[in-house]
Write an enzyme that holds these catalytic residues in place. Structure first.
Site, short mmCIF file in Angstrom:
data_model
loop_
_atom_site.label_atom_id
_atom_site.label_comp_id
_atom_site.label_asym_id
_atom_site.label_seq_id
_atom_site.Cartn_x
_atom_site.Cartn_y
_atom_site.Cartn_z
N LYS A 47 -5.43 0.25 32.94
CA LYS A 47 -6.51 0.99 33.60
C LYS A 47 -7.73 0.11 33.91
O LYS A 47 -8.48 0.41 34.81
CB LYS A 47 -6.91 2.22 32.79
CG LYS A 47 -7.81 1.98 31.60
CD LYS A 47 -8.32 3.32 31.08
CE LYS A 47 -9.32 3.21 29.96
NZ LYS A 47 -8.74 2.74 28.69
N HIS A 184 -8.73 3.10 18.63
CA HIS A 184 -9.49 2.40 19.67
C HIS A 184 -10.96 2.49 19.28
O HIS A 184 -11.48 3.59 19.13
CB HIS A 184 -9.23 3.05 21.03
CG HIS A 184 -9.84 2.31 22.19
ND1 HIS A 184 -10.14 0.98 22.15
CD2 HIS A 184 -10.21 2.72 23.41
CE1 HIS A 184 -10.66 0.59 23.31
NE2 HIS A 184 -10.72 1.64 24.10
N GLU A 261 -4.43 -3.58 22.52
CA GLU A 261 -4.46 -3.10 23.92
C GLU A 261 -5.70 -3.62 24.64
O GLU A 261 -6.52 -2.83 25.11
CB GLU A 261 -4.45 -1.57 23.93
CG GLU A 261 -3.28 -0.94 23.22
CD GLU A 261 -3.51 0.54 22.89
OE1 GLU A 261 -4.65 1.03 23.02
OE2 GLU A 261 -2.54 1.20 22.49
C1 LIG Z 1 -9.19 1.98 27.83
C2 LIG Z 1 -8.32 1.76 26.67
C3 LIG Z 1 -8.02 0.45 26.26
C4 LIG Z 1 -8.67 -0.77 26.86
O1 LIG Z 1 -9.96 -0.91 26.42
P1 LIG Z 1 -10.81 -2.23 26.68
O2 LIG Z 1 -12.12 -1.93 26.09
O3 LIG Z 1 -10.85 -2.46 28.15
O4 LIG Z 1 -10.11 -3.36 25.97
C5 LIG Z 1 -7.13 0.28 25.22
N1 LIG Z 1 -6.55 1.34 24.61
C6 LIG Z 1 -6.81 2.61 24.97
C7 LIG Z 1 -6.13 3.72 24.27
C8 LIG Z 1 -7.71 2.85 26.00
O5 LIG Z 1 -8.00 4.12 26.34
#
Ligand SMILES: *Cc1c(COP(=O)(O)O)cnc(C)c1O
Length: 379
Positions: A47, A184, A261
């Site tokens: 994303k 997260h 992630e």
């Molecule tokens: C958006 C998102 C990410 C990526 O986050 P960054 O801050 O760009 O590294 C990772 N995991 C989940 C579940 C997300 O919603």
């Protein structure tokens, strides 16, 4: 970063607004991540920037992927299926995690044939998956502190740590294998304490599961949030990595597979925007520039991502504090009210660094202004 000379040459050849993706920089970010977090397999969060060429470059470098919709799943699947699998990417779970805890019934039906790895955080989701995605493997998303992150998520997703083992048990009784936990800490997480607290919360859940006789948890997904170096207030990635390595080794045995992630970290520094000055005025004595990209385009991150970008000129001269506006008729379309820029002419260019994450991904063509054209260098 791509040199100013190259940016100018590309802008003259392709026109503006121009969004330049430097694949060498993406590979460098990937290598940095792997080098400093050797136990952690990065699943790039699509994303942040779903450009298919980025997906291919990252896959070739050894990345796996985090997707949050079926469309993103397809972008990844389509772009990597014909490429030879790398070590650690032999089958679908090694390549893709579906990390959106809430999934529509039809999305689950579309995912199910791939036997996907998906996250969940509540009993309704287990019931839905029993009917629509019985072949999924599960990861439980746990709520952790997001204090001080640029984008907070803790009110939207994640079960309370105290509910975690019950939710694992419920999913197991419904016939699923729960592979492990995910969290997260929020995006651009400059408060590294969030990660440490999250790891400790997860270690406690692993422990409680063991005590209650639930085995089989073998995966920990430490999510995204790894901050991009937008300014020198952001502490270096190496510092965060050292903390993470120490805590992961202390709390989780070697048999636990660790994945992450990262979205922003991989791509933010890899992209530069070049825009052209299309208007210029003095209002209340302040110099105002109007450029051909704005809040509804590449700078959408100012709104959606709470990120401020800076504009730089290709030549120098006496500077003053200026406003920079986008091209639409909306006053919201203000890129900045405080840029230190020289006196430039109509038709000259400005550029903005570190615009790779959450920019083109959320750009629109509101008011009829087209999105920036994308060009790739060092692909
Ligand atoms: C958006 C998102 C990410 C990526 O986050 P960054 O801050 O760009 O590294 C990772 N995991 C989940 C579940 C997300 O919603």
């Amino acid at each position: 970063m791509v040199s100013e000379k190259t940016l100018l040459r590309l802008a003259r050849r392709h026109g503006t607004p121009l969004f330049v993706i430097d694949h060498d920089e993406v590979r460098k970010n990937f290598r940095t991540f792997r080098k400093h977090l050797p136990r952690v397999q990065p699943y790039y969060a699509v994303k942040a920037n779903p450009d298919p060429a980025l997906v291919r470059t990252l896959y070739r470098a050894g990345a796996s992927f985090d997707v949050a919709s079926f469309a993103e799943f397809v972008i990844v699947h389509k772009n990597i299926e014909h490429l030879p699998p790398k070590k650690r990417q032999d089958y679908i779970w090694d390549r893709i995690i579906y990390a959106n805890p809430i999934k529509a019934e039809e999305t689950l039906s579309q995912l199910d044939p791939y036997k996907p790895l998906v996250t969940y955080d509540n009993p309704e989701e287990i019931r839905k998956m029993t009917r629509f995605a019985p072949h999924a493997g599960l990861v439980l998303r746990v709520r952790v502190p997001n204090t001080g992150s640029m984008v907070e998520l803790s009110s939207k997703f994640g079960c309370a740590p105290g509910e975690a083992v019950d939710l694992i048990q419920q999913a197991s009784r419904a016939g699923f294998t729960v592979e492990g936990l995910s969290f997260h800490v929020g995006s651009q997480a400059t408060n590294f304490d969030n990660y440490l607290q999250a790891l400790s919360i997860c270690a406690d859940i692993f422990q409680e599961a063991r005590l209650r006789g639930i085995g089989g948890l073998s995966l920990l997904d430490i999510g995204g949030g790894f901050p991009a170096p937008y300014d020198d207030k952001v502490r270096p990635f190496e510092e965060l990595a050292a903390l993470l390595n120490r805590e992961i080794d202390r709390l989780f045995g070697k048999e636990i597979e660790i994945l992450a992630e990262p979205g922003r970290f991989m791509v933010a520094t890899a992209c530069t925007l070049v825009a052209r000055i299309i208007g210029k005025a003095r209002r209340d004595r302040k110099l105002c520039y109007y450029i051909d990209d704005g809040i509804y385009g590449t700078f959408s991150g100012i709104l959606f991502d709470h990120c401020q970008y800076h504009l730089e000129s290709f030549r120098d001269g006496p500077r003053e504090i200026c406003s920079v506006f986008g091209p639409t008729c909306d006053a919201l379309d203000t890129v900045s009210t405080a840029e230190n820029l020289p006196d430039l002419k109509l038709g000259e260019y400005l550029y903005s660094k570190n615009v790779g994450a959450y920019t083109t991904a959320s750009a629109t063509d509101f008011n009829g202004f087209p999105k920036a054209r994308i060009v790739h260098v060092n692909q």
